[in-house]
Design a protein around this motif. Structure first.
Motif, mmCIF file in Angstrom:
data_model
loop_
_atom_site.group_PDB
_atom_site.id
_atom_site.type_symbol
_atom_site.label_atom_id
_atom_site.label_comp_id
_atom_site.label_asym_id
_atom_site.label_seq_id
_atom_site.Cartn_x
_atom_site.Cartn_y
_atom_site.Cartn_z
ATOM 1 N N TYR A 124 70.334 -19.014 31.033
ATOM 2 C CA TYR A 124 70.253 -17.727 30.347
ATOM 3 C C TYR A 124 69.185 -17.689 29.254
ATOM 4 O O TYR A 124 68.955 -16.635 28.666
ATOM 5 C CB TYR A 124 71.604 -17.404 29.699
ATOM 6 N N PRO A 126 66.250 -16.970 26.982
ATOM 7 C CA PRO A 126 65.362 -15.811 27.111
ATOM 8 C C PRO A 126 63.914 -16.162 27.471
ATOM 9 O O PRO A 126 63.268 -15.411 28.208
ATOM 10 C CB PRO A 126 65.425 -15.159 25.718
ATOM 11 N N ILE A 131 66.726 -17.237 35.077
ATOM 12 C CA ILE A 131 66.910 -15.820 35.415
ATOM 13 C C ILE A 131 65.707 -14.996 34.979
ATOM 14 O O ILE A 131 65.123 -14.242 35.776
ATOM 15 C CB ILE A 131 68.204 -15.271 34.782
ATOM 16 N N ASN A 132 65.326 -15.124 33.715
ATOM 17 C CA ASN A 132 64.185 -14.344 33.228
ATOM 18 C C ASN A 132 62.881 -14.760 33.899
ATOM 19 O O ASN A 132 62.016 -13.919 34.170
ATOM 20 C CB ASN A 132 64.062 -14.490 31.711
ATOM 21 N N THR A 144 64.210 -8.399 31.877
ATOM 22 C CA THR A 144 64.570 -9.621 31.150
ATOM 23 C C THR A 144 65.230 -9.271 29.823
ATOM 24 O O THR A 144 64.920 -8.246 29.213
ATOM 25 C CB THR A 144 63.327 -10.493 30.885
ATOM 26 N N THR A 145 66.137 -10.134 29.404
ATOM 27 C CA THR A 145 66.836 -9.908 28.133
ATOM 28 C C THR A 145 67.402 -11.225 27.621
ATOM 29 O O THR A 145 67.398 -12.233 28.342
ATOM 30 C CB THR A 145 67.987 -8.883 28.316
ATOM 31 N N TRP A 147 70.359 -12.817 27.458
ATOM 32 C CA TRP A 147 71.611 -12.549 28.151
ATOM 33 C C TRP A 147 72.845 -12.835 27.302
ATOM 34 O O TRP A 147 73.839 -12.128 27.397
ATOM 35 C CB TRP A 147 71.669 -13.372 29.443
ATOM 36 N N ASP A 150 72.690 -10.144 24.010
ATOM 37 C CA ASP A 150 72.715 -8.703 24.263
ATOM 38 C C ASP A 150 74.159 -8.245 24.410
ATOM 39 O O ASP A 150 74.923 -8.797 25.214
ATOM 40 C CB ASP A 150 71.926 -8.405 25.536
ATOM 41 N N THR A 153 75.276 -7.490 28.034
ATOM 42 C CA THR A 153 75.329 -8.540 29.065
ATOM 43 C C THR A 153 76.099 -9.787 28.644
ATOM 44 O O THR A 153 76.421 -10.627 29.493
ATOM 45 C CB THR A 153 73.902 -8.974 29.445
ATOM 46 N N ALA A 157 77.771 -12.576 31.111
ATOM 47 C CA ALA A 157 77.075 -13.860 31.162
ATOM 48 C C ALA A 157 78.023 -15.023 30.884
ATOM 49 O O ALA A 157 77.950 -16.070 31.536
ATOM 50 C CB ALA A 157 75.920 -13.862 30.155
#
Length: 288
Positions: A124, A126, A131-132, A144-145, A147, A150, A153, A157
């Motif tokens: 996760y 960033p 994922i990103n 993208t964030t 995770w 946020d 999410t 997550a």
């Protein structure tokens, strides 16, 4: 002879009973007792009766943590157990390599929770998380964030590693239950032309109902015991968005040194789990 046999039974049962009383009943009663005091663990206790419980249900953060805990219960009921069931049924059909797959599916269960949380924290991440990085690679960089930071999410997550790690446990329990079904019953259903889903709903599930009840009770217990994933991945943040009753109890009891309040959270959690367990057992068994 009867009297002698009675004393032999008492003698053999005594260590287990004493062990249970000392390590379960005694701490439970001590927790209930301490929940009636205002106490920081060091100074003298101040008896306040049920004030901790009154304050508890006026505490917005506790209410939020309780709602979040029921979110985990929802995941257990509608994600973990159904997926575990279909994996178990998939193995029950003895597909090619089912013994190897059974081991693969169960490996996450015996993996350290700390290791799982650490791996997912990298996934996760960033800046360089998988994922990103994947989203940027396929041209979806705008999705993208952070995770775990946020609010939209974070809860999802944190829930993914919990569901992933414990599906294997449900699978093994249900798989053991499936193996107790007589082959003649399945074969009779197939001869009568029962379809795949009809066979599951009308034959398989009723035959392993008691096993599913065990899974439900275990799942609800695990949901209320949840602590490590949240603590390691988000520490209850952002802004208590992922706070659960276990982490809030830890904060109140061990970080803020409000032991009376922390004990009241523990007692409340225990009562809720016992109530849900009774409802599950009575409700599902009565339908049998």
């Amino acid at each position: 002879m009867a009297l002698q046999r009675k004393w032999i039974l008492i003698l053999f049962a005594a260590p287990t009973v004493l062990f249970y009383l000392f390590f379960f009943i005694s701490p439970l009663l001590n927790t209930v007792y301490n929940s009636l005091f205002d106490w920081n663990g060091l100074s003298d206790k101040t008896f306040i009766f049920i004030d901790n419980y009154i304050n508890l249900f006026q505490d917005e953060i506790f209410i939020r943590s309780l709602k979040n805990t029921f979110y985990w219960v929802f995941l257990v009921l509608f994600v973990q157990i159904p997926f575990g069931f279909f994996l178990a049924y998939f193995l029950y059909l003895k597909v090619k390599g089912f013994k190897f797959l059974r081991t693969v599916f169960f490996i996450p269960v015996v993996t350290s929770t700390v290791a799982v949380a650490l791996v997912f924290s990298f996934i996760y991440e960033p800046n360089f998380g998988i994922i990103n990085a994947f989203l940027r690679e396929i041209g979806l960089g705008h999705l993208t964030t952070a995770w775990l930071s946020d609010e939209l999410t974070a809860m999802t997550a944190v829930s993914v590693p919990f569901v992933w790690q414990n599906i294997g446990l449900m699978m093994v329990i249900i798989y053991a239950g499936l193996q107790s079904i007589p082959d003649e019953i399945i074969e009779a259903g197939e001869i009568d032309g029962v379809g795949f889903f009809q066979k599951i709903i009308h034959i398989v599930i009723p035959m392993i109902k008691n096993v599913l009840i065990v899974c439900l009770v275990l799942g609800v217990t695990y949901a209320f015991k949840l602590f490590d994933y949240v603590l390691l991945l988000t520490n209850g943040g952002p802004i208590h968005r992922t706070e659960v009753t276990g982490t809030y109890m830890y904060i109140k009891g061990f970080q803020e040194l409000n032991y009376g309040y922390g004990n009241s959270i523990a007692v409340t959690m225990t009562i809720i789990v016992l109530f849900l367990s009774v409802i599950i057992n009575k409700g599902l068994k009565s339908k049998g």
